[in-house]
Design a protein around this motif. Structure first.
Motif, PDB file in Angstrom:
ATOM      1  N   ILE A   1       0.840  -1.217   0.000  1.00 57.70           N
ATOM      2  CA  ILE A   1       0.000   0.000   0.000  1.00 57.70           C
ATOM      3  C   ILE A   1       0.868   1.259   0.000  1.00 57.70           C
ATOM      4  CG2 ILE A   1      -1.709   1.284   1.368  1.00 57.70           C
ATOM      5  CD1 ILE A   1      -2.671  -1.562   2.353  1.00 57.70           C
TER       6      ILE A   1
ATOM      7  N   TYR B   1       0.937   4.118  -2.986  1.00 58.75           N
ATOM      8  CA  TYR B   1       0.648   5.555  -2.858  1.00 58.75           C
ATOM      9  C   TYR B   1       1.850   6.397  -3.281  1.00 58.75           C
ATOM     10  CZ  TYR B   1      -4.086   5.187  -1.302  1.00 58.75           C
ATOM     11  OH  TYR B   1      -5.447   4.958  -1.293  1.00 58.75           O
TER      12      TYR B   1
ATOM     13  N   TYR C   1      -2.406  11.675  -8.322  1.00 60.09           N
ATOM     14  CA  TYR C   1      -3.561  11.575  -7.415  1.00 60.09           C
ATOM     15  C   TYR C   1      -4.487  12.792  -7.512  1.00 60.09           C
ATOM     16  CZ  TYR C   1      -6.365  10.812  -3.214  1.00 60.09           C
ATOM     17  OH  TYR C   1      -7.423  10.642  -2.353  1.00 60.09           O
TER      18      TYR C   1
ATOM     19  N   ARG D   1     -12.604  10.782  -4.197  1.00 56.74           N
ATOM     20  CA  ARG D   1     -11.782  11.856  -3.607  1.00 56.74           C
ATOM     21  C   ARG D   1     -12.605  13.139  -3.489  1.00 56.74           C
ATOM     22  NH1 ARG D   1      -8.058  13.602  -8.071  1.00 56.74           N
ATOM     23  NH2 ARG D   1     -10.041  14.554  -8.666  1.00 56.74           N
TER      24      ARG D   1
ATOM     25  N   GLU E   1     -15.737  13.005  -1.059  1.00 60.88           N
ATOM     26  CA  GLU E   1     -15.348  13.016   0.366  1.00 60.88           C
ATOM     27  C   GLU E   1     -14.933  14.428   0.794  1.00 60.88           C
ATOM     28  OE1 GLU E   1     -13.505  12.943   4.056  1.00 60.88           O
ATOM     29  OE2 GLU E   1     -12.380  13.440   2.247  1.00 60.88           O
TER      30      GLU E   1
ATOM     31  N   GLY F   1      -3.681   9.999   7.465  1.00 60.90           N
ATOM     32  CA  GLY F   1      -3.695   9.703   6.028  1.00 60.90           C
ATOM     33  C   GLY F   1      -4.014  10.956   5.224  1.00 60.90           C
ATOM     34  N   CYS F   2      -3.242  11.996   5.463  1.00 61.56           N
ATOM     35  CA  CYS F   2      -3.546  13.311   4.841  1.00 61.56           C
ATOM     36  C   CYS F   2      -3.327  13.303   3.335  1.00 61.56           C
ATOM     37  CB  CYS F   2      -2.702  14.415   5.471  1.00 61.56           C
ATOM     38  SG  CYS F   2      -0.917  14.211   5.186  1.00 61.56           S
ATOM     39  N   GLY F   3      -2.533  12.339   2.844  1.00 65.90           N
ATOM     40  CA  GLY F   3      -2.292  12.255   1.405  1.00 65.90           C
ATOM     41  C   GLY F   3      -1.661  13.521   0.859  1.00 65.90           C
TER      42      GLY F   3
ATOM     43  N   LYS G   1      -5.523  17.212   0.433  1.00 72.13           N
ATOM     44  CA  LYS G   1      -6.844  17.632  -0.056  1.00 72.13           C
ATOM     45  C   LYS G   1      -7.653  18.356   1.018  1.00 72.13           C
ATOM     46  CE  LYS G   1     -10.310  14.786   0.048  1.00 72.13           C
ATOM     47  NZ  LYS G   1     -10.924  13.454  -0.080  1.00 72.13           N
TER      48      LYS G   1
ATOM     49  N   ASP H   1       0.980  10.873   7.282  1.00 68.46           N
ATOM     50  CA  ASP H   1       0.830   9.892   6.195  1.00 68.46           C
ATOM     51  C   ASP H   1       2.104   9.057   6.147  1.00 68.46           C
ATOM     52  OD1 ASP H   1      -1.287   9.962   3.566  1.00 68.46           O
ATOM     53  OD2 ASP H   1       0.534   8.744   3.340  1.00 68.46           O
TER      54      ASP H   1
ATOM     55  N   SER I   1       3.207   7.688   3.281  1.00 67.35           N
ATOM     56  CA  SER I   1       3.784   7.788   1.931  1.00 67.35           C
ATOM     57  C   SER I   1       4.572   9.094   1.800  1.00 67.35           C
ATOM     58  CB  SER I   1       2.674   7.734   0.879  1.00 67.35           C
ATOM     59  OG  SER I   1       3.136   8.298  -0.344  1.00 67.35           O
TER      60      SER I   1
ATOM     61  N   MET J   1       3.260  11.151  -1.261  1.00 64.14           N
ATOM     62  CA  MET J   1       1.987  11.853  -1.020  1.00 64.14           C
ATOM     63  C   MET J   1       2.241  13.058  -0.117  1.00 64.14           C
ATOM     64  SD  MET J   1      -0.521  10.232  -2.687  1.00 64.14           S
ATOM     65  CE  MET J   1      -2.167  10.279  -1.990  1.00 64.14           C
TER      66      MET J   1
ATOM     67  N   ALA K   1       4.416   8.855   9.149  1.00 65.16           N
ATOM     68  CA  ALA K   1       4.221   7.808  10.165  1.00 65.16           C
ATOM     69  C   ALA K   1       3.156   6.831   9.683  1.00 65.16           C
ATOM     70  CB  ALA K   1       3.774   8.439  11.488  1.00 65.16           C
TER      71      ALA K   1
ATOM     72  N   THR L   1      -0.870   2.533  11.942  1.00 62.46           N
ATOM     73  CA  THR L   1      -1.122   1.250  12.606  1.00 62.46           C
ATOM     74  C   THR L   1      -0.092   1.008  13.714  1.00 62.46           C
ATOM     75  OG1 THR L   1       0.224  -0.057  11.074  1.00 62.46           O
ATOM     76  CG2 THR L   1      -2.103   0.240  10.514  1.00 62.46           C
TER      77      THR L   1
ATOM     78  N   THR M   1      -8.885   6.396   4.227  1.00 61.81           N
ATOM     79  CA  THR M   1      -7.660   5.701   4.649  1.00 61.81           C
ATOM     80  C   THR M   1      -7.962   4.380   5.349  1.00 61.81           C
ATOM     81  OG1 THR M   1      -6.478   7.794   4.809  1.00 61.81           O
ATOM     82  CG2 THR M   1      -5.598   5.969   6.114  1.00 61.81           C
TER      83      THR M   1
ATOM     84  N   ILE N   1      -6.678  -0.263   6.255  1.00 64.89           N
ATOM     85  CA  ILE N   1      -6.276  -0.683   7.604  1.00 64.89           C
ATOM     86  C   ILE N   1      -7.166  -1.852   8.019  1.00 64.89           C
ATOM     87  CG2 ILE N   1      -6.010   0.073  10.019  1.00 64.89           C
ATOM     88  CD1 ILE N   1      -4.362   1.898   8.300  1.00 64.89           C
TER      89      ILE N   1
END
Ligand code: SAM
Length: 211
Positions: A3, A7, A14, A22, A25, A45-47, A50, A66, A68, A71, A89, A92, A110, A114
């Protein structure tokens, strides 16, 4: 491709490719949090950011997390605000980034990646002040039942990411187990057409005083 690598590869496109999930949401979080006051925010999971800029326009401080690097790099290139701290980070693992008590934790698109919802709710309960709010916006499980998954065009083909189905009852049970009360459950539909399968499930949980 795991995953995180997926990303990293998706980051370049993206923001620019058509992505109804996207965009819907983005509308959902803005509507559901319109009347919710918040000061100290953790965005999981701010990616590519957005929702980060929108949260930071109201909050005193946003910790945008996030795993990634690519991202996050896109988000950092767009958002130069003193009140946003980007942090790489894995949510999980232990939330070392949650250094100050938050009154809002958000998680957009996100949790489908998980497996253990309970672990995220437990850490959200620890990170939030009593009465704090946990916002969740996800691809609706009804869409997942139909086979919809996060996917992107790698240039040589379409790659589908690993996704886990979380039923509505799973969110409720995980929230309750960590002392949260669900105070809003809303669904968003493509073109606002309520005769179609809803695309976005958005939930607001209040953290109680007893965990
Ligand atoms: C579909 S994107 C959503 C990005 C943004 N929240 C949005 O709504 O556009 C999912 C994001 O979650 C991140 N992510 C997935 N699993 C994660 C994990 N275990 N820890 C941290 N970030 C994670 C991915 O790197 C990706 O940026």
């Amino acid at each position: 491709m795991n995953i995180q690598s997926a990303y990293n590869a998706w980051a370049e496109t993206y923001d620019t490719v058509l992505n109804k999930t996207r965009d819907l949401e983005a509308a959902a979080i803005r509507q559901l949090l319109a009347d919710v006051p918040f000061v100290e925010v953790i965005e999981l999971g701010c990616g590519t950011g957005k929702n980060t800029e929108w949260l930071a326009a109201t909050a005193a401080h946003v910790t945008a997390v996030d795993f990634s690097a690519e991202m996050l790099g896109k988000a950092q290139a767009k958002i130069a605000r003193a009140n946003v701290r980007f942090q790489q980070a894995d949510i999980t693992r232990a939330w070392d980034f949650a250094s100050r008590p938050a009154d809002l934790v958000t998680c957009s698109l996100t949790l489908e990646h998980i497996q253990d919802l309970g672990a995220v709710f437990r850490q959200a309960a620890l990170a939030l002040q009593p009465g704090g709010v946990f916002y969740i916006g996800e691809l609706h499980p009804f869409k997942q039942y139909q086979g919809t998954k996060a996917r992107f065009d790698t240039g040589t083909g379409v790659f589908e990411l690993e996704c886990f189905v979380h039923h509505v009852s799973d969110f409720m049970a995980a929230g309750q187990a960590s002392g949260f009360q669900c105070v809003a459950l809303r669904e968003w539909f493509d073109e606002n057409d309520r005769d179609t399968v809803p695309r976005i499930l958005a939930l607001l949980f209040h953290r109680g005083t007893v965990i």
